[in-house]
Design an enzyme around this catalytic site. Structure first.
Site, PDB file in Angstrom:
ATOM      1  N   GLY A  81     -18.720  93.564  52.633  1.00 44.63           N
ATOM      2  CA  GLY A  81     -17.607  93.209  53.514  1.00 44.63           C
ATOM      3  C   GLY A  81     -16.737  92.122  52.901  1.00 44.63           C
ATOM      4  O   GLY A  81     -17.017  91.630  51.809  1.00 44.63           O
ATOM      5  N   GLN A  82     -15.696  91.762  53.638  1.00 41.86           N
ATOM      6  CA  GLN A  82     -14.764  90.705  53.187  1.00 41.86           C
ATOM      7  C   GLN A  82     -15.514  89.413  52.876  1.00 41.86           C
ATOM      8  O   GLN A  82     -15.394  88.840  51.816  1.00 41.86           O
ATOM      9  CB  GLN A  82     -13.816  90.351  54.340  1.00 41.86           C
ATOM     10  CG  GLN A  82     -12.537  91.062  54.398  1.00 41.86           C
ATOM     11  CD  GLN A  82     -11.506  90.219  55.190  1.00 41.86           C
ATOM     12  OE1 GLN A  82     -10.648  89.612  54.573  1.00 41.86           O
ATOM     13  NE2 GLN A  82     -11.584  90.226  56.486  1.00 41.86           N
ATOM     14  N   ASP A 117     -14.000  83.901  67.329  1.00 45.67           N
ATOM     15  CA  ASP A 117     -13.190  83.276  68.391  1.00 45.67           C
ATOM     16  C   ASP A 117     -13.032  84.211  69.585  1.00 45.67           C
ATOM     17  O   ASP A 117     -12.687  83.769  70.676  1.00 45.67           O
ATOM     18  CB  ASP A 117     -11.803  82.881  67.833  1.00 45.67           C
ATOM     19  CG  ASP A 117     -11.048  84.038  67.198  1.00 45.67           C
ATOM     20  OD1 ASP A 117     -11.707  84.968  66.658  1.00 45.67           O
ATOM     21  OD2 ASP A 117      -9.808  84.041  67.216  1.00 45.67           O
ATOM     22  N   TRP A 122      -9.574  84.989  62.310  1.00 43.23           N
ATOM     23  CA  TRP A 122      -8.415  85.394  61.506  1.00 43.23           C
ATOM     24  C   TRP A 122      -8.754  85.329  59.999  1.00 43.23           C
ATOM     25  O   TRP A 122      -8.073  84.650  59.221  1.00 43.23           O
ATOM     26  CB  TRP A 122      -7.230  84.482  61.819  1.00 43.23           C
ATOM     27  CG  TRP A 122      -6.709  84.531  63.231  1.00 43.23           C
ATOM     28  CD1 TRP A 122      -7.401  84.895  64.367  1.00 43.23           C
ATOM     29  CD2 TRP A 122      -5.382  84.197  63.677  1.00 43.23           C
ATOM     30  NE1 TRP A 122      -6.588  84.793  65.460  1.00 43.23           N
ATOM     31  CE2 TRP A 122      -5.355  84.366  65.085  1.00 43.23           C
ATOM     32  CE3 TRP A 122      -4.231  83.759  63.030  1.00 43.23           C
ATOM     33  CZ2 TRP A 122      -4.205  84.118  65.841  1.00 43.23           C
ATOM     34  CZ3 TRP A 122      -3.091  83.508  63.795  1.00 43.23           C
ATOM     35  CH2 TRP A 122      -3.081  83.692  65.167  1.00 43.23           C
ATOM     36  N   ALA A 180     -21.423  93.415  60.168  1.00 50.21           N
ATOM     37  CA  ALA A 180     -20.949  93.483  61.552  1.00 50.21           C
ATOM     38  C   ALA A 180     -20.132  94.739  61.768  1.00 50.21           C
ATOM     39  O   ALA A 180     -19.610  95.336  60.814  1.00 50.21           O
ATOM     40  CB  ALA A 180     -20.079  92.260  61.870  1.00 50.21           C
ATOM     41  N   TYR A 181     -20.041  95.127  63.023  1.00 50.48           N
ATOM     42  CA  TYR A 181     -19.064  96.133  63.429  1.00 50.48           C
ATOM     43  C   TYR A 181     -17.830  95.335  63.814  1.00 50.48           C
ATOM     44  O   TYR A 181     -17.841  94.597  64.806  1.00 50.48           O
ATOM     45  CB  TYR A 181     -19.595  96.946  64.617  1.00 50.48           C
ATOM     46  CG  TYR A 181     -18.605  97.984  65.095  1.00 50.48           C
ATOM     47  CD1 TYR A 181     -18.603  99.276  64.566  1.00 50.48           C
ATOM     48  CD2 TYR A 181     -17.644  97.669  66.060  1.00 50.48           C
ATOM     49  CE1 TYR A 181     -17.678 100.227  64.996  1.00 50.48           C
ATOM     50  CE2 TYR A 181     -16.716  98.615  66.487  1.00 50.48           C
ATOM     51  CZ  TYR A 181     -16.739  99.887  65.954  1.00 50.48           C
ATOM     52  OH  TYR A 181     -15.819 100.828  66.362  1.00 50.48           O
ATOM     53  N   TYR A 217     -15.922  94.044  71.631  1.00 47.63           N
ATOM     54  CA  TYR A 217     -16.279  93.392  70.362  1.00 47.63           C
ATOM     55  C   TYR A 217     -16.800  91.965  70.621  1.00 47.63           C
ATOM     56  O   TYR A 217     -17.873  91.586  70.164  1.00 47.63           O
ATOM     57  CB  TYR A 217     -15.059  93.361  69.432  1.00 47.63           C
ATOM     58  CG  TYR A 217     -15.225  92.480  68.216  1.00 47.63           C
ATOM     59  CD1 TYR A 217     -16.076  92.847  67.172  1.00 47.63           C
ATOM     60  CD2 TYR A 217     -14.521  91.269  68.099  1.00 47.63           C
ATOM     61  CE1 TYR A 217     -16.230  92.026  66.049  1.00 47.63           C
ATOM     62  CE2 TYR A 217     -14.667  90.449  66.998  1.00 47.63           C
ATOM     63  CZ  TYR A 217     -15.520  90.833  65.979  1.00 47.63           C
ATOM     64  OH  TYR A 217     -15.673  90.020  64.878  1.00 47.63           O
ATOM     65  N   ASP A 221     -29.534  98.908  56.237  1.00 47.37           N
ATOM     66  CA  ASP A 221     -28.857  99.097  57.520  1.00 47.37           C
ATOM     67  C   ASP A 221     -29.559  98.184  58.518  1.00 47.37           C
ATOM     68  O   ASP A 221     -30.731  98.405  58.855  1.00 47.37           O
ATOM     69  CB  ASP A 221     -28.974 100.574  57.927  1.00 47.37           C
ATOM     70  CG  ASP A 221     -28.319 100.852  59.276  1.00 47.37           C
ATOM     71  OD1 ASP A 221     -28.019  99.888  60.021  1.00 47.37           O
ATOM     72  OD2 ASP A 221     -28.123 102.037  59.585  1.00 47.37           O
ATOM     73  N   ILE A 222     -28.851  97.152  58.991  1.00 46.62           N
ATOM     74  CA  ILE A 222     -29.533  96.159  59.829  1.00 46.62           C
ATOM     75  C   ILE A 222     -29.983  96.714  61.176  1.00 46.62           C
ATOM     76  O   ILE A 222     -30.774  96.080  61.874  1.00 46.62           O
ATOM     77  CB  ILE A 222     -28.681  94.868  60.023  1.00 46.62           C
ATOM     78  CG1 ILE A 222     -27.380  95.154  60.770  1.00 46.62           C
ATOM     79  CG2 ILE A 222     -28.423  94.176  58.693  1.00 46.62           C
ATOM     80  CD1 ILE A 222     -26.665  93.885  61.263  1.00 46.62           C
TER      81      ILE A 222
HETATM   82  N1  LIG Z   1     -12.388  89.593  59.933  1.00 41.86           N
HETATM   83  C1  LIG Z   1     -12.096  88.670  60.844  1.00 41.86           C
HETATM   84  O1  LIG Z   1     -10.929  88.339  61.095  1.00 41.86           O
HETATM   85  C2  LIG Z   1     -13.210  87.977  61.593  1.00 41.86           C
HETATM   86  C3  LIG Z   1     -12.867  87.052  62.597  1.00 41.86           C
HETATM   87  C4  LIG Z   1     -13.890  86.400  63.278  1.00 41.86           C
HETATM   88  C5  LIG Z   1     -15.215  86.657  62.965  1.00 41.86           C
HETATM   89  N2  LIG Z   1     -15.510  87.572  61.999  1.00 41.86           N
HETATM   90  C6  LIG Z   1     -16.931  87.815  61.708  1.00 41.86           C
HETATM   91  O2  LIG Z   1     -17.150  87.490  60.347  1.00 41.86           O
HETATM   92  C7  LIG Z   1     -18.191  88.314  59.826  1.00 41.86           C
HETATM   93  C8  LIG Z   1     -17.717  88.960  58.540  1.00 41.86           C
HETATM   94  O3  LIG Z   1     -16.572  89.761  58.837  1.00 41.86           O
HETATM   95  P1  LIG Z   1     -15.773  90.544  57.720  1.00 41.86           P
HETATM   96  O4  LIG Z   1     -14.334  90.328  57.954  1.00 41.86           O
HETATM   97  O5  LIG Z   1     -16.369  90.266  56.389  1.00 41.86           O
HETATM   98  O6  LIG Z   1     -16.129  92.045  58.163  1.00 41.86           O
HETATM   99  P2  LIG Z   1     -16.098  93.387  57.294  1.00 41.86           P
HETATM  100  O7  LIG Z   1     -15.212  93.225  56.130  1.00 41.86           O
HETATM  101  O8  LIG Z   1     -15.845  94.481  58.278  1.00 41.86           O
HETATM  102  O9  LIG Z   1     -17.589  93.482  56.756  1.00 41.86           O
HETATM  103  C9  LIG Z   1     -18.668  93.858  57.557  1.00 41.86           C
HETATM  104  C10 LIG Z   1     -19.643  94.585  56.663  1.00 41.86           C
HETATM  105  O10 LIG Z   1     -20.777  94.948  57.454  1.00 41.86           O
HETATM  106  C11 LIG Z   1     -21.133  96.251  57.073  1.00 41.86           C
HETATM  107  N3  LIG Z   1     -21.938  96.892  58.109  1.00 41.86           N
HETATM  108  C12 LIG Z   1     -21.500  97.547  59.222  1.00 41.86           C
HETATM  109  N4  LIG Z   1     -22.560  98.031  59.892  1.00 41.86           N
HETATM  110  C13 LIG Z   1     -23.670  97.682  59.199  1.00 41.86           C
HETATM  111  C14 LIG Z   1     -25.048  97.920  59.371  1.00 41.86           C
HETATM  112  N5  LIG Z   1     -25.514  98.631  60.400  1.00 41.86           N
HETATM  113  N6  LIG Z   1     -25.922  97.415  58.455  1.00 41.86           N
HETATM  114  C15 LIG Z   1     -25.467  96.710  57.401  1.00 41.86           C
HETATM  115  N7  LIG Z   1     -24.180  96.477  57.170  1.00 41.86           N
HETATM  116  C16 LIG Z   1     -23.276  96.955  58.059  1.00 41.86           C
HETATM  117  C17 LIG Z   1     -19.821  96.962  56.819  1.00 41.86           C
HETATM  118  O11 LIG Z   1     -20.008  98.118  56.062  1.00 41.86           O
HETATM  119  P3  LIG Z   1     -18.990  99.368  56.259  1.00 41.86           P
HETATM  120  O12 LIG Z   1     -17.608  98.812  56.006  1.00 41.86           O
HETATM  121  O13 LIG Z   1     -19.458 100.338  55.264  1.00 41.86           O
HETATM  122  O14 LIG Z   1     -19.158  99.799  57.701  1.00 41.86           O
HETATM  123  C18 LIG Z   1     -19.068  95.881  56.067  1.00 41.86           C
HETATM  124  O15 LIG Z   1     -19.347  95.944  54.683  1.00 41.86           O
HETATM  125  C19 LIG Z   1     -18.534  89.300  60.940  1.00 41.86           C
HETATM  126  O16 LIG Z   1     -19.664  88.829  61.627  1.00 41.86           O
HETATM  127  C20 LIG Z   1     -17.339  89.261  61.863  1.00 41.86           C
HETATM  128  O17 LIG Z   1     -17.687  89.574  63.185  1.00 41.86           O
HETATM  129  C21 LIG Z   1     -14.540  88.226  61.296  1.00 41.86           C
END
Ligand SMILES: NC(=O)c1ccc[n+]([C@@H]2O[C@H](COP(=O)([O-])OP(=O)(O)OC[C@H]3O[C@@H](n4cnc5c(N)ncnc54)[C@H](OP(=O)(O)O)[C@@H]3O)[C@@H](O)[C@H]2O)c1
Length: 282
Positions: A10-11, A102, A150, A60-61, A125, A36-37
């Site tokens: 992920g990001q 947030d 964000w 995360a989803y 979410y 797969d968690i």
């Molecule tokens: N992005 C934002 O703006 C934001 C804001 C606030 C909080 N957050 C939190 O920050 C954290 C990181 O977010 P991010 O932006 O890095 O999200 P992301 O880019 O969507 O990365 C999430 C990763 O989790 C993987 N994943 C999904 N289901 C899974 C499973 N069952 N087992 C293992 N891996 C799985 C996804 O794989 P696939 O892509 O292959 O499904 C993806 O690689 C998350 O907890 C998110 O809720 C993000």
């Protein structure tokens, strides 16, 4: 320290892997295909095999709108998946770090949310992420919950990349101005997480870059720093309807960071400037 990272593709996961690879720690990083968690047996088997000292769950989803119609999957990953890691962490005596959002708040505040204020998510979410927080607090003795917002960075799709792509295609664009928050650069977030998890300063933290803006102001700054000549028009959320309701004001205060002696986060404009300079080929 043996540090395990889930959601490594992920990001945030990729940035954590990048920084931990060059640290003194032993890194065990797993993409969704590798772990797969939501699979409890797999989570237990891997944790028992590697006996991590620290687990950072970056899996995360994250599809905020998709969650409205995929409630089961959102809860399966964000709540039950975290539960699986929480139970496994407790069994092997590992600290656990859950990344939250947030979107656990309803956005009705007018001053920054502190870490221990009441949550009231507006959509599925946020509810599923809060469920993950709750399970972590219930099941773990050594936990960190870090809410962020964000998020953008080098890896994966994000708002900054979307804006820069749109600037190539359009000369004018509408962006919502009635949602206010704080952008967060993955580089700064990952640095903080790595620092935090090595401590015993357990609890709930808010970590974003400092300063606040609306999405409209964020977009304007992106175009200014990237020298893109595009007209940005402010829109209300009503003019840009989405399946999931977003909080109008989701600025996360940094009380826990301050009282636990962590340094201040740099301003979001400085972080963005750094990101745009590094990625000027976008
Ligand atoms: N992005 C934002 O703006 C934001 C804001 C606030 C909080 N957050 C939190 O920050 C954290 C990181 O977010 P991010 O932006 O890095 O999200 P992301 O880019 O969507 O990365 C999430 C990763 O989790 C993987 N994943 C999904 N289901 C899974 C499973 N069952 N087992 C293992 N891996 C799985 C996804 O794989 P696939 O892509 O292959 O499904 C993806 O690689 C998350 O907890 C998110 O809720 C993000």
């Amino acid at each position: 320290m043996k540090i395990m990272v889930t959601g490594a593709n992920g990001q945030l996961g990729q940035e954590l892997v990048k920084q931990l690879t060059v640290s003194e720690h032993e890194l065990f990083a797993y993409t969704k295909t590798e772990l797969d968690i939501t699979n409890m047996d797999q989570v237990n088997a891997i944790c028992e095999e590697i006996q991590p000292h620290i687990i950072i769950n970056a899996a995360a989803y994250t599809n905020v709108d998709g969650a409205e119609t995929n409630e089961e999957l959102a809860f399966q990953v964000n709540a039950t998946g975290q539960r699986n890691l929480a139970v496994a962490a407790e069994k092997v005596g590992a600290k656990i770090c859950y990344i939250s959002t947030d979107y656990v708040f309803n956005g009705q505040a007018t001053t920054p949310y502190s870490e221990y204020m009441n949550v009231d998510p507006l959509g599925v979410y946020g509810q599923s992420k809060y469920a993950g927080e709750f399970l972590t607090q219930t099941l773990n003795t050594k936990y960190f919950i870090v809410r962020t917002a964000w998020v953008y960075g080098e890896y994966g799709p994000n708002f900054v990349k979307t804006m820069l792509k749109l600037a190539e295609e359009k000369s004018e664009l509408g962006v919502v101005h009635d949602q206010v928050g704080s952008p967060t650069y993955t580089v700064d977030l990952a640095q903080f997480l790595i620092e935090l998890v090595q401590t015993k300063k357990y609890g709930i933290y808010h970590c974003t870059n400092s300063g606040t803006c609306s999405w409209y102001e964020f977009a304007q700054e992106i175009f200014k720093l990237a020298n893109k000549d595009i007209k940005v028009n402010p829109l209300t959320s009503d003019q840009f309807p989405r399946p999931a309701k977003r909080p109008a004001y989701s600025v996360l205060g940094d009380l826990s960071l301050r009282i636990n002696g962590f340094g201040a986060r740099r301003h979001w404009k400085d972080a963005l400037n750094d990101y745009i300079n590094k990625n000027n080929n976008l």
